[in-house]
Design a protein around this motif. Sequence first.
Motif, PDB file in Angstrom:
ATOM      1  N   UNK A 189       0.776  -1.224   0.000  1.00  0.00           N
ATOM      2  CA  UNK A 189       0.000   0.000   0.000  1.00  0.00           C
ATOM      3  C   UNK A 189       0.806   1.270   0.000  1.00  0.00           C
ATOM      4  N   UNK A 190       2.119   1.170  -0.085  1.00  0.00           N
ATOM      5  CA  UNK A 190       2.964   2.364  -0.091  1.00  0.00           C
ATOM      6  C   UNK A 190       3.598   2.626   1.267  1.00  0.00           C
ATOM      7  N   UNK A 191       4.522   3.586   1.295  1.00  0.00           N
ATOM      8  CA  UNK A 191       5.347   3.806   2.481  1.00  0.00           C
ATOM      9  C   UNK A 191       4.541   4.137   3.728  1.00  0.00           C
ATOM     10  N   UNK A 192       3.423   4.846   3.576  1.00  0.00           N
ATOM     11  CA  UNK A 192       2.649   5.223   4.749  1.00  0.00           C
ATOM     12  C   UNK A 192       1.647   4.193   5.207  1.00  0.00           C
ATOM     13  N   UNK A 227      -0.282   1.195   6.914  1.00  0.00           N
ATOM     14  CA  UNK A 227      -0.158   0.629   8.256  1.00  0.00           C
ATOM     15  C   UNK A 227       0.613  -0.686   8.219  1.00  0.00           C
ATOM     16  N   UNK A 228       0.531  -1.419   7.116  1.00  0.00           N
ATOM     17  CA  UNK A 228       1.242  -2.693   7.026  1.00  0.00           C
ATOM     18  C   UNK A 228       2.745  -2.475   6.929  1.00  0.00           C
ATOM     19  N   UNK A 229       3.168  -1.455   6.203  1.00  0.00           N
ATOM     20  CA  UNK A 229       4.586  -1.130   6.108  1.00  0.00           C
ATOM     21  C   UNK A 229       5.102  -0.650   7.465  1.00  0.00           C
ATOM     22  N   UNK A 230       4.332   0.186   8.134  1.00  0.00           N
ATOM     23  CA  UNK A 230       4.729   0.699   9.446  1.00  0.00           C
ATOM     24  C   UNK A 230       4.850  -0.434  10.463  1.00  0.00           C
ATOM     25  N   UNK A 231       3.894  -1.362  10.419  1.00  0.00           N
ATOM     26  CA  UNK A 231       3.944  -2.505  11.326  1.00  0.00           C
ATOM     27  C   UNK A 231       5.186  -3.356  11.067  1.00  0.00           C
ATOM     28  N   UNK A 232       5.433  -3.645   9.800  1.00  0.00           N
ATOM     29  CA  UNK A 232       6.588  -4.485   9.473  1.00  0.00           C
ATOM     30  C   UNK A 232       7.889  -3.808   9.896  1.00  0.00           C
ATOM     31  N   UNK A 233       7.968  -2.495   9.748  1.00  0.00           N
ATOM     32  CA  UNK A 233       9.171  -1.766  10.160  1.00  0.00           C
ATOM     33  C   UNK A 233       9.419  -1.929  11.663  1.00  0.00           C
ATOM     34  N   UNK A 234       8.367  -1.808  12.463  1.00  0.00           N
ATOM     35  CA  UNK A 234       8.517  -2.006  13.910  1.00  0.00           C
ATOM     36  C   UNK A 234       8.922  -3.441  14.220  1.00  0.00           C
ATOM     37  N   UNK A 235       8.348  -4.396  13.501  1.00  0.00           N
ATOM     38  CA  UNK A 235       8.695  -5.800  13.734  1.00  0.00           C
ATOM     39  C   UNK A 235      10.167  -6.072  13.427  1.00  0.00           C
ATOM     40  N   UNK A 236      10.683  -5.442  12.389  1.00  0.00           N
ATOM     41  CA  UNK A 236      12.098  -5.617  12.061  1.00  0.00           C
ATOM     42  C   UNK A 236      12.990  -4.998  13.141  1.00  0.00           C
ATOM     43  N   UNK A 237      12.578  -3.852  13.653  1.00  0.00           N
ATOM     44  CA  UNK A 237      13.337  -3.230  14.744  1.00  0.00           C
ATOM     45  C   UNK A 237      13.312  -4.113  15.988  1.00  0.00           C
ATOM     46  N   UNK A 238      12.150  -4.688  16.285  1.00  0.00           N
ATOM     47  CA  UNK A 238      12.048  -5.598  17.422  1.00  0.00           C
ATOM     48  C   UNK A 238      12.963  -6.802  17.238  1.00  0.00           C
ATOM     49  N   UNK A 239      13.003  -7.359  16.036  1.00  0.00           N
ATOM     50  CA  UNK A 239      13.866  -8.516  15.769  1.00  0.00           C
ATOM     51  C   UNK A 239      15.325  -8.177  16.057  1.00  0.00           C
ATOM     52  N   UNK A 240      15.772  -6.998  15.646  1.00  0.00           N
ATOM     53  CA  UNK A 240      17.162  -6.597  15.913  1.00  0.00           C
ATOM     54  C   UNK A 240      17.418  -6.506  17.408  1.00  0.00           C
ATOM     55  N   UNK A 241      16.471  -5.973  18.150  1.00  0.00           N
ATOM     56  CA  UNK A 241      16.667  -5.837  19.591  1.00  0.00           C
ATOM     57  C   UNK A 241      16.624  -7.181  20.306  1.00  0.00           C
ATOM     58  N   UNK A 242      15.810  -8.105  19.812  1.00  0.00           N
ATOM     59  CA  UNK A 242      15.790  -9.439  20.418  1.00  0.00           C
ATOM     60  C   UNK A 242      17.116 -10.155  20.197  1.00  0.00           C
ATOM     61  N   UNK A 243      17.750  -9.910  19.057  1.00  0.00           N
ATOM     62  CA  UNK A 243      19.086 -10.470  18.833  1.00  0.00           C
ATOM     63  C   UNK A 243      20.100  -9.832  19.795  1.00  0.00           C
ATOM     64  N   UNK A 244      19.951  -8.536  20.059  1.00  0.00           N
ATOM     65  CA  UNK A 244      20.813  -7.877  21.046  1.00  0.00           C
ATOM     66  C   UNK A 244      20.621  -8.480  22.432  1.00  0.00           C
ATOM     67  N   UNK A 245      19.376  -8.782  22.755  1.00  0.00           N
ATOM     68  CA  UNK A 245      19.063  -9.317  24.083  1.00  0.00           C
ATOM     69  C   UNK A 245      19.714 -10.676  24.302  1.00  0.00           C
ATOM     70  N   UNK A 277      -5.439   1.799   3.722  1.00  0.00           N
ATOM     71  CA  UNK A 277      -4.300   1.315   4.507  1.00  0.00           C
ATOM     72  C   UNK A 277      -3.384   2.466   4.907  1.00  0.00           C
ATOM     73  N   UNK A 278      -3.218   3.435   4.022  1.00  0.00           N
ATOM     74  CA  UNK A 278      -2.376   4.587   4.355  1.00  0.00           C
ATOM     75  C   UNK A 278      -3.058   5.481   5.394  1.00  0.00           C
ATOM     76  N   UNK A 279      -4.360   5.675   5.256  1.00  0.00           N
ATOM     77  CA  UNK A 279      -5.090   6.469   6.248  1.00  0.00           C
ATOM     78  C   UNK A 279      -5.028   5.799   7.617  1.00  0.00           C
ATOM     79  N   UNK A 280      -5.180   4.486   7.632  1.00  0.00           N
ATOM     80  CA  UNK A 280      -5.093   3.747   8.892  1.00  0.00           C
ATOM     81  C   UNK A 280      -3.684   3.831   9.457  1.00  0.00           C
ATOM     82  N   UNK A 281      -2.689   3.834   8.576  1.00  0.00           N
ATOM     83  CA  UNK A 281      -1.306   3.978   9.031  1.00  0.00           C
ATOM     84  C   UNK A 281      -1.067   5.296   9.729  1.00  0.00           C
TER      85      UNK A 281
END
Length: 235
Positions: A14-17, A19-37, A144-148
Amino acid sequence: MPRSIADQTVEELGGRGSVLVRQRRDHMQLDRMLHELDGATGADQEEVLQRIDRLVFSHAFAEETVLWPVIRRVLPDGDALTLRIEQEHQEVNELVSALERDGLDHPERPARLARLVEVLREDVRDEEDVLFPRLQEQLTPEELRALGRRWALMARISPTRPHPTVSRRPPGNALSGLPLSLIDRTRDAVDAGVRRAPDRFVPAGRAVSKGLAAVAGVVERVPLSRRGDRSPTSR
């Protein structure tokens, strides 16, 4: 069968804005932090956990107040789908509360940490592989962008700490969100200052943080904060 959002391009989502892109971005950040943990100990472990908490709780609170009501509206089985995720969110709240309460030396800490990581990864899989592809089928890219935009705004003003007794559903979560966010973010600032402060100021800073935690506990237990919850997650 719908494709996982993990396997789709930004344009397909649905494009950069979106909600699915935003969610996936947070999930990727979480994955990096779990590896740090993994392998971190002592103060380093606490610091990574605090960063995970700040991300996870604001992310989940925004989901529960903005996204899940939409899913319950547009999907015939949306109630059951979101209830499963809410149970995962509730367990994360309870695990982090126990970790904060009992400290570094508690004998159950390793098991709780392992379970926390397991539940967080389960939550990501359930959302990316099941819930969000179903939502994607029902909404246009513009929707999806409006919801994002709505989700991102809510995430910026959501609580950043565990609150196990607050409802996972409206109206309780919506009513308690702003006061708990103000308290949590003030505590975050106080705790960050304590980590940098000279030793003589540390007891006072910790006392302030503890007092704010007590105020948050009062807000959590106001009857309005607990309205709307279902029995699997109500406390």
